[in-house]
Design an enzyme around this catalytic site. Structure first.
Site, mmCIF file in Angstrom:
data_model
loop_
_atom_site.group_PDB
_atom_site.id
_atom_site.type_symbol
_atom_site.label_atom_id
_atom_site.label_comp_id
_atom_site.label_asym_id
_atom_site.label_seq_id
_atom_site.Cartn_x
_atom_site.Cartn_y
_atom_site.Cartn_z
ATOM 1 N N HIS A 56 5.177 -2.156 4.010
ATOM 2 C CA HIS A 56 5.678 -1.920 5.370
ATOM 3 C C HIS A 56 4.746 -0.989 6.136
ATOM 4 O O HIS A 56 5.063 0.170 6.396
ATOM 5 C CB HIS A 56 7.098 -1.353 5.326
ATOM 6 N N HIS B 69 1.197 -5.236 8.115
ATOM 7 C CA HIS B 69 2.348 -6.155 8.088
ATOM 8 C C HIS B 69 2.801 -6.431 9.530
ATOM 9 O O HIS B 69 3.063 -7.580 9.892
ATOM 10 C CB HIS B 69 3.497 -5.547 7.269
ATOM 11 N N ASP C 48 9.123 -2.878 12.385
ATOM 12 C CA ASP C 48 9.291 -2.048 11.179
ATOM 13 C C ASP C 48 8.736 -0.642 11.397
ATOM 14 O O ASP C 48 8.413 0.053 10.421
ATOM 15 C CB ASP C 48 8.553 -2.681 9.981
HETATM 16 ZN ZN LIG Z 1 8.955 -6.627 8.463
#
Ligand SMILES: [Zn+2]
Length: 406
Positions: free
Chosen positions: A121, A125, A162
């Site tokens: 993460h 990503h 994220d």
């Molecule tokens: Zn994600």
């Protein structure tokens, strides 16, 4: 885990990368980054910064785009570079009258708020999800209906979905009584945090401050709805709705409400598309996911208050053995990824990209199957060569209740 896992083409490009890195020093002291507004139309990469990265951007809409290589070529600035390019190529800077320096500043804030020490993460990503989102926004069944606002929302949500991810999942935050779990009452804890962090950065950067208030409020709400849709625990809810729409043929993409729903689906697809990438990239992502699991597991052992039970795949004693992540990978592909991508393919009318993704998925599933027993033995697992960790785990994977949001 090595972040420099070799893959095709890397050795051949190493020399070029090394040469390009010398440009980075200039890049970091460029006019753009010193906050000087250029008089001429802005070239998103400085004139001196041509070569591989720029060449790659010309292929940003291709499914085999190598985000790992792009991140190295941009010296770890893949998210900022990609977003600047996409905002420009989609005409968003012009349409929304965005200030290029402010946009850049905002994107740097987002990129820096990702934790680079997270194996999975992290900002790469986010860049990968954004690149996938860009590919989905170009799908003919969707593209002709999308407004500039839809495109901007899709790209922003992908880039920030994220942000500030702590590298542990929601069950961990709840069990450790983390303040975020309390703040969001154990509901979509991470996703709420990603959304609120994004809003904070948008306001702080004043990127959209020149737009009417109602519009910025709408953008903030829609961003929230998109980011919250990435909560893997809501997978069945979205899949059921999508299936019903496709069955009833009642999607009206002229209407904002239905376009928003398909943006949610597109973002969900982009977020879990790793198993649909070419094997070399898919494998690298899987290794990163596993590494993040292991780190969380190590952390779990330092919290004596956390109850370790065999039923919880996240906190399972066997986590140190490779078999559960490998097993989870198989479950994840079969019960989470494949059903969603089959419906997405239906929506796109089996577009070439959808067929390509499903074909990679089938190939990668077979690869994992052939790889996992060997891996079990090499990592000192049970030696049984079995992929099965027990029916309890499988049930959780089927319902998407494992709490591991990609
Ligand atoms: Zn994600």
């Amino acid at each position: 885990l090595s972040t420099d896992t070799t893959h095709s083409g890397e050795i051949g490009t190493k020399k070029k990368v090394k040469r390009l890195l010398s440009f980075q020093r200039y890049f970091h002291t460029s006019r753009l980054l010193r906050g000087i507004i250029p008089q001429a139309p802005l070239h998103l990469l400085d004139e001196d910064y041509l070569g591989q990265a720029r060449h790659m951007l010309s292929k940003v809409g291709m499914w085999d785009f190598d985000i790992f290589l792009f991140d190295r070529l941009t010296n770890g600035n893949s998210l900022v570079t990609l977003l600047c390019h996409l905002f420009n190529s989609h005409g968003l800077i012009h349409h929304f009258n965005l200030d290029m320096v402010t946009l850049h500043r905002f994107l740097v804030m987002v990129q820096e708020d990702y934790h680079s020490q997270n194996p999975y993460h992290n900002a790469v990503h986010a860049a990968d999800v954004t690149q996938a989102m860009h590919c989905y926004l170009k799908e003919p069944k969707l593209a002709s209906f999308l407004t500039p606002l839809d495109i901007m929302l899709g790209l922003l949500a992908a880039a920030a979905h994220d942000v500030d991810h702590p590298g542990v999942n929601q069950p961990f935050l709840i069990k450790t009584n983390h303040h975020l779990a309390n703040l969001y009452q154990n509901m979509s804890v991470l996703e709420n945090h990603h959304w609120r962090s994004t809003i904070g950065m948008l306001r702080e950067s004043r990127l959209l401050a020149h737009l009417p208030k109602e519009m910025t409020q709408d953008i903030e709400q829609q961003l929230g709805s998109l980011i919250l849709a990435t909560d893997i625990n809501r997978q069945n809810e979205f899949l059921t709705r999508l299936k019903a729409h496709l069955h009833n043929k009642d999607l009206r993409l002229e209407e904002a409400h239905d376009r928003h729903f398909m943006l949610q689906i597109a973002l969900k697809c982009a977020d879990i598309c790793n198993p649909c990438r070419i094997w070399e990239m898919s494998k690298q992502w899987s290794e990163r996911v596993c590494e993040e699991f292991y780190r969380q597991d190590d952390l779990t052992r330092r919290f004596p208050t956390i109850e370790v039970t065999g039923e919880d795949p996240v906190l399972c004693e066997n986590q140190k053995q490779i078999k559960i992540p490998f097993f989870k990978m198989g479950c994840f592909m079969t019960y989470i990824v494949e059903p969603l991508f089959r419906e997405w393919a239906r929506f796109t009318g089996n577009s070439p990209l959808s067929e390509n993704m499903l074909s990679h998925l089938a190939h990668n599933k077979a690869q994992w199957k052939s790889l996992s027993p060997r891996q079990h033995r090499s990592r000192g697992g049970s030696g049984s060569g079995s992929d099965h960790a027990g029916p309890g785990t499988e049930d959780q994977a089927q319902t998407g209740g494992e709490g591991d949001s990609p």
